[in-house]
Design an enzyme around this catalytic site. Structure first.
Site, PDB file in Angstrom:
ATOM      1  N   GLY A 130     -18.567 -60.365  31.802  1.00 36.76           N
ATOM      2  CA  GLY A 130     -19.258 -59.857  32.991  1.00 36.76           C
ATOM      3  C   GLY A 130     -20.411 -60.740  33.417  1.00 36.76           C
ATOM      4  O   GLY A 130     -20.768 -61.706  32.749  1.00 36.76           O
ATOM      5  N   ARG A 133     -25.932 -62.814  33.977  1.00 33.67           N
ATOM      6  CA  ARG A 133     -27.149 -63.285  34.655  1.00 33.67           C
ATOM      7  C   ARG A 133     -26.885 -63.614  36.116  1.00 33.67           C
ATOM      8  O   ARG A 133     -27.638 -64.357  36.741  1.00 33.67           O
ATOM      9  CB  ARG A 133     -27.707 -64.508  33.939  1.00 33.67           C
ATOM     10  CG  ARG A 133     -26.729 -65.656  33.848  1.00 33.67           C
ATOM     11  CD  ARG A 133     -27.468 -66.902  33.464  1.00 33.67           C
ATOM     12  NE  ARG A 133     -26.549 -67.920  33.019  1.00 33.67           N
ATOM     13  CZ  ARG A 133     -26.945 -69.115  32.635  1.00 33.67           C
ATOM     14  NH1 ARG A 133     -28.217 -69.416  32.655  1.00 33.67           N
ATOM     15  NH2 ARG A 133     -26.068 -69.997  32.246  1.00 33.67           N
ATOM     16  N   LYS A 153     -28.103 -66.404  40.616  1.00 32.10           N
ATOM     17  CA  LYS A 153     -27.809 -66.728  39.215  1.00 32.10           C
ATOM     18  C   LYS A 153     -29.132 -66.967  38.490  1.00 32.10           C
ATOM     19  O   LYS A 153     -29.888 -67.865  38.855  1.00 32.10           O
ATOM     20  CB  LYS A 153     -26.911 -67.967  39.127  1.00 32.10           C
ATOM     21  CG  LYS A 153     -26.521 -68.329  37.686  1.00 32.10           C
ATOM     22  CD  LYS A 153     -25.386 -69.325  37.665  1.00 32.10           C
ATOM     23  CE  LYS A 153     -25.072 -69.784  36.253  1.00 32.10           C
ATOM     24  NZ  LYS A 153     -23.996 -70.789  36.237  1.00 32.10           N
ATOM     25  N   GLY A 166     -30.453 -63.128  30.652  1.00 35.63           N
ATOM     26  CA  GLY A 166     -30.186 -62.985  32.083  1.00 35.63           C
ATOM     27  C   GLY A 166     -30.855 -64.036  32.950  1.00 35.63           C
ATOM     28  O   GLY A 166     -30.846 -63.941  34.174  1.00 35.63           O
ATOM     29  N   ARG A 223     -25.869 -68.623  44.919  1.00 34.26           N
ATOM     30  CA  ARG A 223     -24.526 -69.162  45.113  1.00 34.26           C
ATOM     31  C   ARG A 223     -23.822 -68.383  46.224  1.00 34.26           C
ATOM     32  O   ARG A 223     -24.111 -67.209  46.451  1.00 34.26           O
ATOM     33  CB  ARG A 223     -23.721 -69.044  43.822  1.00 34.26           C
ATOM     34  CG  ARG A 223     -24.454 -69.558  42.597  1.00 34.26           C
ATOM     35  CD  ARG A 223     -23.530 -69.869  41.461  1.00 34.26           C
ATOM     36  NE  ARG A 223     -22.909 -68.708  40.859  1.00 34.26           N
ATOM     37  CZ  ARG A 223     -22.172 -68.781  39.748  1.00 34.26           C
ATOM     38  NH1 ARG A 223     -21.956 -69.963  39.169  1.00 34.26           N
ATOM     39  NH2 ARG A 223     -21.636 -67.702  39.221  1.00 34.26           N
ATOM     40  N   ARG A 230     -12.666 -63.850  39.132  1.00 35.93           N
ATOM     41  CA  ARG A 230     -12.109 -64.823  38.193  1.00 35.93           C
ATOM     42  C   ARG A 230     -10.856 -64.248  37.538  1.00 35.93           C
ATOM     43  O   ARG A 230     -10.645 -63.031  37.587  1.00 35.93           O
ATOM     44  CB  ARG A 230     -13.119 -65.101  37.072  1.00 35.93           C
ATOM     45  CG  ARG A 230     -14.475 -65.482  37.534  1.00 35.93           C
ATOM     46  CD  ARG A 230     -15.559 -64.565  36.947  1.00 35.93           C
ATOM     47  NE  ARG A 230     -16.828 -64.767  37.660  1.00 35.93           N
ATOM     48  CZ  ARG A 230     -17.648 -65.767  37.423  1.00 35.93           C
ATOM     49  NH1 ARG A 230     -17.382 -66.574  36.432  1.00 35.93           N
ATOM     50  NH2 ARG A 230     -18.726 -65.953  38.136  1.00 35.93           N
ATOM     51  N   ASP A 300     -12.740 -66.866  32.219  1.00 32.56           N
ATOM     52  CA  ASP A 300     -13.810 -66.216  32.999  1.00 32.56           C
ATOM     53  C   ASP A 300     -14.522 -67.223  33.894  1.00 32.56           C
ATOM     54  O   ASP A 300     -15.344 -66.844  34.717  1.00 32.56           O
ATOM     55  CB  ASP A 300     -14.830 -65.537  32.068  1.00 32.56           C
ATOM     56  CG  ASP A 300     -15.378 -66.488  31.027  1.00 32.56           C
ATOM     57  OD1 ASP A 300     -14.585 -67.032  30.244  1.00 32.56           O
ATOM     58  OD2 ASP A 300     -16.599 -66.703  30.998  1.00 32.56           O
ATOM     59  N   ASN A 301     -14.197 -68.486  33.738  1.00 28.70           N
ATOM     60  CA  ASN A 301     -14.765 -69.512  34.606  1.00 28.70           C
ATOM     61  C   ASN A 301     -13.699 -70.124  35.502  1.00 28.70           C
ATOM     62  O   ASN A 301     -13.849 -71.244  35.982  1.00 28.70           O
ATOM     63  CB  ASN A 301     -15.443 -70.606  33.770  1.00 28.70           C
ATOM     64  CG  ASN A 301     -16.685 -70.091  33.057  1.00 28.70           C
ATOM     65  OD1 ASN A 301     -17.285 -69.101  33.476  1.00 28.70           O
ATOM     66  ND2 ASN A 301     -17.079 -70.754  31.983  1.00 28.70           N
ATOM     67  N   ASP A 310     -18.881 -71.842  38.262  1.00 24.49           N
ATOM     68  CA  ASP A 310     -19.691 -71.859  37.042  1.00 24.49           C
ATOM     69  C   ASP A 310     -19.950 -73.266  36.518  1.00 24.49           C
ATOM     70  O   ASP A 310     -19.347 -73.728  35.551  1.00 24.49           O
ATOM     71  CB  ASP A 310     -19.056 -70.988  35.941  1.00 24.49           C
ATOM     72  CG  ASP A 310     -19.396 -69.520  36.152  1.00 24.49           C
ATOM     73  OD1 ASP A 310     -19.899 -69.181  37.237  1.00 24.49           O
ATOM     74  OD2 ASP A 310     -19.161 -68.708  35.246  1.00 24.49           O
TER      75      ASP A 310
HETATM   76  P1  AMP Z   1     -20.401 -69.145  30.791  1.00 24.32           P
HETATM   77  O1  AMP Z   1     -19.207 -69.525  29.961  1.00 24.32           O
HETATM   78  O2  AMP Z   1     -21.600 -70.006  30.578  1.00 24.32           O
HETATM   79  O3  AMP Z   1     -20.050 -69.057  32.253  1.00 24.32           O
HETATM   80  O4  AMP Z   1     -20.895 -67.693  30.351  1.00 24.32           O
HETATM   81  C1  AMP Z   1     -20.159 -66.813  29.557  1.00 24.32           C
HETATM   82  C2  AMP Z   1     -20.746 -65.428  29.630  1.00 24.32           C
HETATM   83  O5  AMP Z   1     -22.073 -65.419  29.131  1.00 24.32           O
HETATM   84  C3  AMP Z   1     -20.818 -64.838  31.019  1.00 24.32           C
HETATM   85  O6  AMP Z   1     -20.507 -63.474  30.916  1.00 24.32           O
HETATM   86  C4  AMP Z   1     -22.259 -65.034  31.397  1.00 24.32           C
HETATM   87  O7  AMP Z   1     -22.699 -64.083  32.323  1.00 24.32           O
HETATM   88  C5  AMP Z   1     -22.964 -64.867  30.070  1.00 24.32           C
HETATM   89  N1  AMP Z   1     -24.241 -65.576  30.017  1.00 24.32           N
HETATM   90  C6  AMP Z   1     -24.446 -66.915  29.954  1.00 24.32           C
HETATM   91  N2  AMP Z   1     -25.761 -67.190  29.905  1.00 24.32           N
HETATM   92  C7  AMP Z   1     -26.411 -66.007  29.940  1.00 24.32           C
HETATM   93  C8  AMP Z   1     -27.789 -65.617  29.934  1.00 24.32           C
HETATM   94  N3  AMP Z   1     -28.767 -66.514  29.854  1.00 24.32           N
HETATM   95  N4  AMP Z   1     -28.056 -64.298  29.992  1.00 24.32           N
HETATM   96  C9  AMP Z   1     -27.082 -63.387  30.068  1.00 24.32           C
HETATM   97  N5  AMP Z   1     -25.791 -63.678  30.077  1.00 24.32           N
HETATM   98  C10 AMP Z   1     -25.444 -64.978  30.018  1.00 24.32           C
HETATM   99 MG    MG Z   2     -19.136 -68.061  33.422  1.00 29.50          MG
END
Ligand code: AMP
Ligand code: MG
Length: 556
Positions: A130, A133, A153, A166, A223, A230, A300-301, A310
């Site tokens: 989900g 952030r 973001k 977040g 963004r 996704r 998810d990306n 992302d």
């Molecule tokens: P990513 O692969 O970096 O796109 O992120 C994977 C998951 O981690 C996604 O659900 C993001 O929302 C969550 N995420 C990444 N960085 C943070 C953060 N600093 N705070 C909260 N959630 C994060």
């Molecule tokens: Mg992501």
């Protein structure tokens, strides 16, 4: 407008007491934005609006407000995107713009929410992820009549933040902001970036997960995309056995983002899956064309619209190397290395196929589409290879051989991919009698250590170039036409990793000028722009192994 921020009470007061008239230029700058929140209106919300981390079932999103920040400061904005959204430059320079896109003020009509999705990370099912952030603010109609979702973001915790804060740091936000816009101007499908603001607050990050946490400046990027859906959104409903909501979401996606396919039905679902595969193949072909490595191509990306989404530990190929991954987290398995992206995209599409299977209930046609992806991708990539070499078309076995040999040539010595292709357009194919030296001359700039090229290396390169000359002659394209054609697909300027890092280093000193200048350069990546020639230079030696330039982590 609803406002949060305590330090800005003066501004808030004037705004809350004013009568808004969107056609009146004297109203506050941002009030001309009209929201039409289709996603929120048509899809199920999490009934629980408490901002507490948890598993969310049966919902596409949770309502959650951005967390106000201490001191929003505008660092940069994309003027052409703003214009597309009907926001004037003068509006972008306003205090309200910085407040809104830092999450300190909500505009009339915004309905902030975080999306619920899951995903496969590095090949493993990770369950619910989900928007941890990211917070969608709402959808606005752009000047072309298309709805665009605005998303912050780094605007604070959501129910999906899991163990994280977040937030986002300036470093990664500069990278996302610049790369989104660079990608767009390269003609590659991508989410866009409207604004980059600093928050005036510190964010703690252990950049290389080695026990050396540091406080970095916090930042927020706004963004923009027609949708941030996704593959992971569909996977999560499937994983819960929630086929009703899976169907709702797929139908929604088709009705609003693939409406040309017709009303949802089994046949439409298959046509839709096929088109997602096609768009994804197109996207990866573009990445391979310009030397972009996404770095964390988890499901998810992976955008359902075939957009680059992302921007994390991504990187640009300097010296051509299909095995390179910019992501230190990926250093051992190199799952997301440059040359592996076409296969990974297919693997991700397989997960989408699995996710929507209950709506189709027939393995064979899904399997067929996935199998066809290989041919689809190969055809598209061969066509692109022909374009990169300035050829009219790709001629089966003969050109396969030519390209195989080119791969070898590019790996003989460290060869800058961008400069090689760009300068190849300057190698004359009309003159058969060039000496080896003259033939090679335009390409020498592409070599990281030209003096290290052996006699045999040079001979090999020249042999390839003479083959290429023959092939072009057979094609009958003049040098002039070929160059024009090649320069439309082989950019002069890409957002080299070291350039972003320089912009970041300066930004940490409070100097945002390089961010603005790079944004300007990347506006016209296929043009020569002699005044910016230095931004086309190959990676300097100091950047070879520097964090941020060649090594990036997911810590952002
Ligand atoms: P990513 O692969 O970096 O796109 O992120 C994977 C998951 O981690 C996604 O659900 C993001 O929302 C969550 N995420 C990444 N960085 C943070 C953060 N600093 N705070 C909260 N959630 C994060
Ligand atoms: Mg992501």
């Amino acid at each position: 407008s609803r406002c949060f921020h305590r330090l800005l009470s003066v501004v808030i007061e004037t705004m809350t007491t004013q009568e808004f008239n969107p056609n009146d230029a004297t109203t506050t700058p941002m009030t001309r934005l009209q929201f039409d929140n289709r996603f929120v209106r048509e899809l199920p919300a999490d009934p629980d609006t408490e901002n507490v981390r948890r598993q969310v079932l049966g919902a596409c999103y949770t309502f959650v407000n951005p967390t106000p920040v201490a001191e929003p400061e505008l660092v940069a904005y994309s003027m052409d995107l703003a214009t597309d959204l009907g926001i004037r430059p003068v509006d972008c320079e306003s205090l309200q713009f910085a407040n809104v896109f830092a999450g300190n003020e909500l505009l009339e009509g915004m309905q902030p929410h975080a999306m619920c999705y899951g995903g496969h990370q590095f090949g493993n099912w990770a369950g619910q992820l989900g928007d941890g952030r990211a917070i969608n603010l709402g959808e606005v109609q752009d000047i072309h009549g298309q709805l665009q979702m605005l998303q912050l973001k780094g605007a604070g915790e959501t129910p999906y933040s899991r163990s994280a804060d977040g937030l986002a740091v300036l470093r990664s936000s500069v990278r996302e902001f610049l790369c989104s816009e660079a990608m767009f101007h390269l003609g590659i499908p991508t989410t866009r970036a409207l604004s980059l603001v600093t928050t005036g607050e510190g964010v703690i990050r252990d950049m290389f997960y080695d026990g050396r946490p540091q406080t970095e400046p916090g930042a927020i990027v706004c963004r923009v995309a027609p949708s941030f859906l996704r593959i992971g959104n569909y996977e999560l409903f499937n994983s819960h056995g929630d086929i009703d909501n899976l169907k709702l979401l797929v139908d929604y996606t088709i009705r609003h983002h693939y409406s040309h396919l017709g009303e949802p039905s089994k046949a439409t679902y298959l046509a839709w899956f096929k088109e997602v595969c096609e768009r994804t193949a197109d996207l990866v072909v573009h990445w391979m064309r310009v030397g972009f490595v996404h770095g964390v191509l988890n499901t998810d990306n992976t955008s359902i619209l075939g957009l680059t989404i992302d921007y994390g530990p991504y990187g640009w190929i300097d010296n051509y190397d299909p095995h390179w991954t910019p992501n230190t987290t990926d250093a051992t398995g190199k799952r997301y290395r440059f040359g592996h992206q076409p296969q990974i995209a297919q693997w991700n599409l397989l997960q989408l196929g699995n996710a929507i299977y209950p709506l189709i209930d027939d393995v064979e046609p899904l399997q067929q589409i996935l199998t066809d992806y290989v041919k689809l991708y190969t055809d598209k990539w061969q066509k692109m290879r022909a374009d990169k070499l300035g050829l009219n078309d790709y001629q089966g076995d003969a050109d396969h051989e030519l390209n195989q040999q080119l791969q070898k040539i590019l790996l003989l010595a460290e060869t800058d991919m961008t400069i090689f292709y760009r300068n190849l357009a300057d190698v004359s194919c009309e003159q058969n009698d060039l000496s080896d030296e003259d033939l090679l001359a335009p390409l020498m700039e592409a070599y990281y250590a030209p003096e290290a090229l052996s006699k045999e290396d040079k001979k090999d390169i020249c042999n390839w170039l003479r083959r290429y000359q023959l092939r072009v002659q057979q094609d009958g394209t003049s040098d002039l036409d070929r160059k024009a054609r090649m320069n439309r697909v082989n950019p002069k300027y890409v957002l080299r990793n070291y350039l972003s890092q320089q912009a970041i280093d300066k930004a940490h000193d409070g100097d945002y000028s390089l961010i603005h200048e790079l944004l300007e350069v990347m506006h016209r990546p296929y043009d020569e722009q002699p005044q910016y020639q230095h931004y086309a230079a190959k990676r300097p030696d100091w950047a070879r192994d520097k964090p941020g330039c060649s090594m990036l982590s997911c810590s952002s």
